[in-house]
Design an enzyme around this catalytic site. Structure first.
Site, PDB file in Angstrom:
ATOM      1  N   THR A   5       4.131   1.203   1.726  1.00  0.00           N
ATOM      2  CA  THR A   5       4.979   1.111   2.919  1.00  0.00           C
ATOM      3  C   THR A   5       6.377   1.673   2.676  1.00  0.00           C
ATOM      4  O   THR A   5       6.895   2.458   3.478  1.00  0.00           O
ATOM      5  CB  THR A   5       5.156  -0.373   3.333  1.00  0.00           C
ATOM      6  OG1 THR A   5       3.918  -1.054   3.163  1.00  0.00           O
ATOM      7  CG2 THR A   5       5.649  -0.502   4.758  1.00  0.00           C
ATOM      8  N   THR A   6       6.986   1.247   1.574  1.00  0.00           N
ATOM      9  CA  THR A   6       8.367   1.628   1.277  1.00  0.00           C
ATOM     10  C   THR A   6       8.472   3.147   1.138  1.00  0.00           C
ATOM     11  O   THR A   6       9.387   3.776   1.680  1.00  0.00           O
ATOM     12  CB  THR A   6       8.817   0.948  -0.042  1.00  0.00           C
ATOM     13  OG1 THR A   6       8.395  -0.417  -0.013  1.00  0.00           O
ATOM     14  CG2 THR A   6      10.314   1.025  -0.221  1.00  0.00           C
ATOM     15  N   ARG A  31      -4.421   1.573   0.760  1.00  0.00           N
ATOM     16  CA  ARG A  31      -4.557   1.918  -0.657  1.00  0.00           C
ATOM     17  C   ARG A  31      -5.872   1.346  -1.159  1.00  0.00           C
ATOM     18  O   ARG A  31      -6.389   0.396  -0.559  1.00  0.00           O
ATOM     19  CB  ARG A  31      -3.382   1.223  -1.362  1.00  0.00           C
ATOM     20  CG  ARG A  31      -3.222   1.491  -2.802  1.00  0.00           C
ATOM     21  CD  ARG A  31      -1.992   0.758  -3.314  1.00  0.00           C
ATOM     22  NE  ARG A  31      -1.617   1.243  -4.616  1.00  0.00           N
ATOM     23  CZ  ARG A  31      -0.636   0.743  -5.347  1.00  0.00           C
ATOM     24  NH1 ARG A  31       0.084  -0.272  -4.876  1.00  0.00           N
ATOM     25  NH2 ARG A  31      -0.351   1.234  -6.525  1.00  0.00           N
ATOM     26  N   SER A  37       0.806  -1.219   0.000  1.00  0.00           N
ATOM     27  CA  SER A  37       0.000   0.000   0.000  1.00  0.00           C
ATOM     28  C   SER A  37       0.843   1.275   0.000  1.00  0.00           C
ATOM     29  O   SER A  37       0.300   2.362   0.193  1.00  0.00           O
ATOM     30  CB  SER A  37      -0.884   0.034   1.247  1.00  0.00           C
ATOM     31  OG  SER A  37      -1.750  -1.070   1.254  1.00  0.00           O
ATOM     32  N   HIS A  52       3.231  -4.531   9.899  1.00  0.00           N
ATOM     33  CA  HIS A  52       2.037  -4.794   9.088  1.00  0.00           C
ATOM     34  C   HIS A  52       0.910  -5.331   9.961  1.00  0.00           C
ATOM     35  O   HIS A  52      -0.145  -5.706   9.445  1.00  0.00           O
ATOM     36  CB  HIS A  52       2.330  -5.852   8.013  1.00  0.00           C
ATOM     37  CG  HIS A  52       3.144  -5.369   6.852  1.00  0.00           C
ATOM     38  ND1 HIS A  52       2.926  -4.164   6.223  1.00  0.00           N
ATOM     39  CD2 HIS A  52       4.172  -5.957   6.172  1.00  0.00           C
ATOM     40  CE1 HIS A  52       3.785  -4.031   5.220  1.00  0.00           C
ATOM     41  NE2 HIS A  52       4.554  -5.103   5.172  1.00  0.00           N
ATOM     42  N   TYR A  91      -2.733   5.923  -0.040  1.00  0.00           N
ATOM     43  CA  TYR A  91      -1.730   6.022  -1.106  1.00  0.00           C
ATOM     44  C   TYR A  91      -2.163   7.036  -2.168  1.00  0.00           C
ATOM     45  O   TYR A  91      -1.364   7.860  -2.619  1.00  0.00           O
ATOM     46  CB  TYR A  91      -1.538   4.634  -1.734  1.00  0.00           C
ATOM     47  CG  TYR A  91      -0.497   4.559  -2.820  1.00  0.00           C
ATOM     48  CD1 TYR A  91       0.839   4.349  -2.508  1.00  0.00           C
ATOM     49  CD2 TYR A  91      -0.846   4.678  -4.174  1.00  0.00           C
ATOM     50  CE1 TYR A  91       1.810   4.270  -3.509  1.00  0.00           C
ATOM     51  CE2 TYR A  91       0.106   4.600  -5.177  1.00  0.00           C
ATOM     52  CZ  TYR A  91       1.434   4.390  -4.836  1.00  0.00           C
ATOM     53  OH  TYR A  91       2.375   4.317  -5.825  1.00  0.00           O
TER      54      TYR A  91
HETATM   55  P1  A3P Z   1       2.654  -1.045  -7.619  1.00  0.00           P
HETATM   56  O1  A3P Z   1       2.839  -2.510  -7.458  1.00  0.00           O
HETATM   57  O2  A3P Z   1       1.221  -0.693  -7.919  1.00  0.00           O
HETATM   58  O3  A3P Z   1       3.603  -0.412  -8.566  1.00  0.00           O
HETATM   59  P2  A3P Z   1       4.781  -1.468  -0.424  1.00  0.00           P
HETATM   60  O4  A3P Z   1       5.924  -0.529  -0.319  1.00  0.00           O
HETATM   61  O5  A3P Z   1       3.786  -1.357   0.679  1.00  0.00           O
HETATM   62  O6  A3P Z   1       5.235  -2.850  -0.703  1.00  0.00           O
HETATM   63  O7  A3P Z   1       3.916  -0.969  -1.698  1.00  0.00           O
HETATM   64  C1  A3P Z   1       4.401  -1.216  -2.985  1.00  0.00           C
HETATM   65  C2  A3P Z   1       3.725  -0.288  -3.984  1.00  0.00           C
HETATM   66  O8  A3P Z   1       4.213   1.051  -3.776  1.00  0.00           O
HETATM   67  C3  A3P Z   1       4.088  -0.674  -5.385  1.00  0.00           C
HETATM   68  O9  A3P Z   1       2.951  -0.344  -6.188  1.00  0.00           O
HETATM   69  C4  A3P Z   1       5.286   0.224  -5.659  1.00  0.00           C
HETATM   70  O10 A3P Z   1       5.555   0.415  -7.015  1.00  0.00           O
HETATM   71  C5  A3P Z   1       4.848   1.500  -4.973  1.00  0.00           C
HETATM   72  N1  A3P Z   1       5.975   2.360  -4.586  1.00  0.00           N
HETATM   73  C6  A3P Z   1       7.198   1.996  -4.113  1.00  0.00           C
HETATM   74  N2  A3P Z   1       7.963   3.062  -3.873  1.00  0.00           N
HETATM   75  C7  A3P Z   1       7.236   4.148  -4.201  1.00  0.00           C
HETATM   76  C8  A3P Z   1       7.501   5.556  -4.191  1.00  0.00           C
HETATM   77  N3  A3P Z   1       8.666   6.037  -3.799  1.00  0.00           N
HETATM   78  N4  A3P Z   1       6.506   6.380  -4.608  1.00  0.00           N
HETATM   79  C9  A3P Z   1       5.317   5.898  -5.006  1.00  0.00           C
HETATM   80  N5  A3P Z   1       5.004   4.578  -5.049  1.00  0.00           N
HETATM   81  C10 A3P Z   1       5.956   3.713  -4.645  1.00  0.00           C
END
Ligand code: A3P
Length: 300
Positions: free
Chosen positions: A45-46, A130, A43, A108, A196
């Protein structure tokens, strides 16, 4: 084959986390100035970890040229506790107690499974979720890229049926969202609830909300917008995705870092869903979230 998920404390827990969840609940001692990044997986997280890290450590790393986010993946800087409090428990507990303050940590877990010391202390929680459509696609795409030990071998349709029944890591997704949602309404100084889509559509506004929520001194500096804009650039999708440190290697043993950065868009689900899937999931969203005040734009 080992079960993909265990229903445990009212949520679907990945088997490799159960020990970690127990350890987290039993041994974690929250401090009043701790900051938690909580999220439903996939959603944002990163992204939220990167932004929060940059805000919390703004004074220490005011030069963005040598910023830790340029040489470490956000998950290396902000650990997901139920993943790490598993092996070498004593060492992990010791290193947590020696961390510089304010400690920035991730989870999580659903709100109802957080250790009591987190819910009772004055520590703060920033939560992100998200729209359920994009979350599902992001999970499916991610699971095709992780080591087969943790990835189930379901078709997209099979995974969708399970998702509609709430069966997904840390799900049901609706209870996860609603747990934090209700708490953010009851205790707005304790839980900041983010989506998100909102973060993506008006990043400056929502990153400011994060800084304000954390009582960050950034808000007080003369040109706080410029400082925040730099943080937003540092944590941007393309920027993070292109860093050497995020291109190879794994975090938490089996998650490839490069799989964390896929498209980073709102609405990619439209390329995956059939009409009947759209109808089915829309109905579930309405049933589960209707009346709660929590809604998402992207699936309408
Ligand atoms: P998509 O798979 O739709 O591209 P998490 O970090 O919770 O695992 O979420 C992953 C989702 O956040 C992925 O979405 C990824 O591409 C997106 N994401 C990762 N880094 C991001 C950033 N810096 N800005 C916006 N979206 C990001």
């Amino acid at each position: 084959a080992a079960p993909y998920l265990h229903f445990f404390q009212d949520f679907w827990c990945p088997p490799y986390c159960i020990q970690g969840v127990n350890n987290f609940q039993k041994h974690f001692d929250a401090k009043d100035n701790d900051v938690f990044v909580a999220s439903f997986p996939k959603s944002g997280t990163t992204w939220l970890k990167a932004l929060t890290f940059a805000i919390v450590n703004h004074q220490q790393f005011s030069s963005l040229d040598h910023h830790p986010l340029l040489s470490s993946n956000p998950h290396q800087l902000v650990s997901i506790l139920e993943f790490i409090l598993n092996h070498n428990l004593n060492d992990q507990i010791l290193s947590l107690s020696n961390m510089s303050e304010p400690r920035l940590l991730g989870t999580h877990l659903p709100f109802s499974s957080l250790p009591e010391s987190i819910t009772k202390s004055n520590c703060k929680i920033i939560y992100i979720c998200r729209n359920p459509f994009d979350t599902f696609v992001s999970v499916c795409e991610f699971l095709t890229k992780v080591n087969s030990v943790s990835a189930p071998e379901f078709t997209f349709e099979e995974a969708f049926e399970k998702y509609c029944n709430g069966m997904i890591g840390f799900g049901p997704w609706w209870s996860h969202m609603l747990g934090y949602w209700k708490e953010s309404i009851a205790r707005p100084n304790k839980v900041l609830f983010l989506k998100y889509e909102d973060l993506k559509e008006d990043t400056l506004f929502h990153v400011k909300r994060i800084a304000e929520f954390l009582d960050s001194p950034i808000i007080q500096v003369g040109d706080s917008n410029a400082v925040i804009e730099n943080i937003i650039k540092l944590c941007g999708f393309e920027k993070m995705k292109d860093l050497e440190v995020n291109k190879s290697g794994c975090i938490f043993t089996f998650f490839e870092k490069k799989a964390l950065f896929r498209k980073g868009e709102i609405g990619d689900w439209i390329n995956y869903f059939s009409l009947s899937m759209i109808q089915k999931l829309s109905k579930i969203v309405e049933e589960k979230l209707g009346g709660s005040g929590l809604s998402f734009k992207a699936h309408s």
